[in-house]
Design a protein around this motif. Structure first.
Motif, PDB file in Angstrom:
ATOM      1  N   LEU A 102       0.842  -1.205   0.000  1.00  0.00           N
ATOM      2  CA  LEU A 102       0.000   0.000   0.000  1.00  0.00           C
ATOM      3  C   LEU A 102       0.871   1.246   0.000  1.00  0.00           C
ATOM      4  N   PHE A 103       2.023   1.150   0.643  1.00  0.00           N
ATOM      5  CA  PHE A 103       2.966   2.275   0.664  1.00  0.00           C
ATOM      6  C   PHE A 103       3.685   2.398  -0.680  1.00  0.00           C
ATOM      7  N   ASN A 104       4.282   1.301  -1.110  1.00  0.00           N
ATOM      8  CA  ASN A 104       5.133   1.361  -2.304  1.00  0.00           C
ATOM      9  C   ASN A 104       4.346   1.600  -3.590  1.00  0.00           C
ATOM     10  N   ALA A 105       3.096   1.200  -3.611  1.00  0.00           N
ATOM     11  CA  ALA A 105       2.291   1.439  -4.810  1.00  0.00           C
ATOM     12  C   ALA A 105       2.160   2.940  -5.062  1.00  0.00           C
ATOM     13  N   CYS A 106       2.083   3.705  -3.992  1.00  0.00           N
ATOM     14  CA  CYS A 106       1.966   5.164  -4.143  1.00  0.00           C
ATOM     15  C   CYS A 106       3.264   5.719  -4.736  1.00  0.00           C
ATOM     16  N   ALA A 108       5.299   4.119  -6.635  1.00  0.00           N
ATOM     17  CA  ALA A 108       5.440   3.654  -8.017  1.00  0.00           C
ATOM     18  C   ALA A 108       4.438   4.309  -8.960  1.00  0.00           C
ATOM     19  N   LEU A 109       3.279   4.713  -8.441  1.00  0.00           N
ATOM     20  CA  LEU A 109       2.172   5.058  -9.347  1.00  0.00           C
ATOM     21  C   LEU A 109       1.624   6.476  -9.213  1.00  0.00           C
ATOM     22  N   ALA A 134       2.214   7.313   2.839  1.00  0.00           N
ATOM     23  CA  ALA A 134       2.480   7.063   1.416  1.00  0.00           C
ATOM     24  C   ALA A 134       2.251   8.362   0.633  1.00  0.00           C
ATOM     25  N   ALA A 135       1.134   9.021   0.916  1.00  0.00           N
ATOM     26  CA  ALA A 135       0.827  10.274   0.215  1.00  0.00           C
ATOM     27  C   ALA A 135       1.905  11.318   0.497  1.00  0.00           C
ATOM     28  N   GLN A 136       2.298  11.424   1.760  1.00  0.00           N
ATOM     29  CA  GLN A 136       3.312  12.429   2.116  1.00  0.00           C
ATOM     30  C   GLN A 136       4.663  12.101   1.499  1.00  0.00           C
ATOM     31  N   ALA A 137       4.972  10.813   1.403  1.00  0.00           N
ATOM     32  CA  ALA A 137       6.277  10.418   0.864  1.00  0.00           C
ATOM     33  C   ALA A 137       6.445  10.870  -0.580  1.00  0.00           C
ATOM     34  N   VAL A 138       5.343  10.933  -1.322  1.00  0.00           N
ATOM     35  CA  VAL A 138       5.464  11.326  -2.732  1.00  0.00           C
ATOM     36  C   VAL A 138       5.145  12.807  -2.941  1.00  0.00           C
ATOM     37  N   GLY A 139       4.973  13.533  -1.857  1.00  0.00           N
ATOM     38  CA  GLY A 139       4.702  14.972  -1.981  1.00  0.00           C
ATOM     39  C   GLY A 139       3.291  15.265  -2.452  1.00  0.00           C
ATOM     40  N   GLN A 266       6.672  -3.592  -9.827  1.00  0.00           N
ATOM     41  CA  GLN A 266       7.750  -4.594  -9.860  1.00  0.00           C
ATOM     42  C   GLN A 266       9.102  -3.915 -10.067  1.00  0.00           C
ATOM     43  N   GLN A 267       9.112  -2.914 -10.945  1.00  0.00           N
ATOM     44  CA  GLN A 267      10.383  -2.269 -11.231  1.00  0.00           C
ATOM     45  C   GLN A 267      10.946  -1.584  -9.982  1.00  0.00           C
ATOM     46  N   LEU A 268      10.084  -0.872  -9.271  1.00  0.00           N
ATOM     47  CA  LEU A 268      10.550  -0.193  -8.056  1.00  0.00           C
ATOM     48  C   LEU A 268      11.050  -1.211  -7.033  1.00  0.00           C
ATOM     49  N   ARG A 269      10.326  -2.300  -6.928  1.00  0.00           N
ATOM     50  CA  ARG A 269      10.659  -3.311  -5.922  1.00  0.00           C
ATOM     51  C   ARG A 269      11.922  -4.085  -6.291  1.00  0.00           C
TER      52      ARG A 269
END
Ligand SMILES: Cc1ncc(COP(=O)(O)O)c(C=O)c1O
Length: 393
Positions: A102-106, A108-109, A134-139, A266-269
């Motif tokens: 749920l965190f990493n999808a944000c 990546a996407l 997750a939202a905060q991590a991506v600004g 997958q690429q990010l992971r």
């Protein structure tokens, strides 16, 4: 050297706050933990033997995209449970539980901008806390939408202004929901998918409680997307063995969705992820292919929901949850009720406000406590009776 400001305004996590509230006070009886949603029913007996059978595989690096056998088992489950055909190689992605996904999808996407503006991530309020970091991590800008009795305990996304929806990049939607146990209907998902198409956003469907239902099995976001012919890239679903199979410590779940979304995850992971060890993937493979243990687990929760209905059925505002394993009980003030309950009975619950955010209408969790029905049946009965006596006499 400075620390980042990005997370500086995060409140303390719910459980340190609970410790700060209660731990200076003596419990008023035998301690019973009903605050943490950690499944306590037994996990399937075959888990340990599969781990020993495949222990030699701890000597190998696990593949980032999961074993073909695990992906096939997950795709098989999606087919049986939802009638959804997902390509095991491109639409299914094993994870270490849903939280990291749920965190990493944000990451990546979520795009950097939407229509030239800061993107918005819509989050139900109250909510599972990873959505906001997750939202905060991506600004992105997290916007909290009340999920209260007035809105059927799910956020009213259709009722939001078009300008907000146009800026929205991602909607987190938890169904069955934690903490309220509300289930999004087919119509709700269909409307949300149509909005996603109209306003060009993605839906992250947190469905980790999908198997702990009462009555009919809840519809899933990917299922409704398939049934309505929605673009598969509009939705990523997240499922877990933590609740379904009582394996929170296995750290195993998966994401499924459109091939474009999954490829980017997958690429990010591949760079930053830590795939599940191979012997644990073998356990997961078996767990997705077996429904008997899930039905038995569901039946145990069913018994406890019955007990809850008996004990609270005549309490004004009590709403039997549709699914999950929490009660979301109305009280005048969640913190005061939690403290009183601890001091008078030793039962430990969580103030609802710790799962919510202050919003223009107030914190929608403020007038609630969350009670986890994870303890054995008779302990649960004892705890619920104590809550009834102490808070609703
Ligand atoms: C709503 C919700 N989503 C996700 C999770 C994460 O679960 P896991 O990472 O164990 O799959 C939890 C765990 O409590 C949860 O309540």
């Amino acid at each position: 050297m400075d620390f980042p400001e990005r997370f500086a305004n995060l409140p303390d996590y719910a459980f340190p706050r609970l410790r700060a509230l209660l731990d200076g006070h003596a419990p008023g009886g035998d301690v019973l933990h009903m605050s943490i949603g950690e499944p306590k029913h037994p996990f399937p007996v075959w888990v340990s033997s599969i781990i020993s059978e495949y222990a030699h595989e701890f000597g190998k690096y696990p593949p980032n995209e999961g074993t073909p056998e695990l992906r096939a088992a997950i795709a098989g489950w999606l087919q049986t449970r939802y009638g959804v055909t997902a390509a095991p190689d491109t639409q299914v992605f094993p994870l270490n539980g849903t939280r990291e996904g749920l965190f990493n999808a944000c990451l990546a996407l979520c795009p950097e901008t939407k229509g030239g503006k800061t993107p918005v991530v819509l989050i139900p309020n109250p909510f599972y806390q990873v959505y906001t970091v997750a939202a905060q991590a991506v600004g992105a800008e997290p916007v909290y939408l009340p999920a209260t009795a007035e809105t059927g305990f799910l956020p009213d996304i259709a009722g939001q202004p078009a300008e907000l929806l146009d800026r929205t990049a991602i909607v987190y939607l938890c169904s069955p929901s934690n903490p309220q146990g509300a289930v999004a209907s087919r119509a709700y998902w269909a409307e949300l998918l149509a909005l996603a198409e109209k306003h060009d956003f993605r839906i992250f469907a947190d469905e980790c409680y999908s198997e702990l239902y009462r009555g009919a099995a809840p519809a899933g976001a990917m299922q409704v997307a398939a049934e309505t012919g929605a673009d598969p890239e509009r939705v990523v679903v997240f499922h877990s063995l933590s609740k379904r199979s009582n394996l929170p410590g296995l750290r195993s779940g998966f994401a499924a969705g459109g091939p474009g979304c999954i490829a980017r995850m997958q690429q990010l992971r591949a760079y930053a992820g830590a795939p599940l060890p191979l012997p644990l993937q073998r356990v997961a493979e078996r767990a997705w292919a077996d429904e008997a243990h899930v039905a038995a687990n569901r039946a145990l929760y069913g018994e406890k929901f019955e007990i809850a209905d008996e004990i609270f059925g005549d309490v004004p505002g009590y709403r039997p949850p549709e699914a999950g394993f929490f009660l979301w009980l109305p009280v005048a003030d969640g913190e005061a009720a939690t403290l009183k309950l601890w001091q008078e009975t030793g039962v430990r619950v969580l103030p609802g406000a710790y799962l919510g955010r202050d919003a223009p209408g107030g914190n929608p969790g403020q007038g609630f406590i969350r009670v986890a029905l994870v303890a054995p049946r008779e302990d649960t009965r004892r705890g619920l009776k104590a809550i009834r006596r102490c808070l609703y006499a």
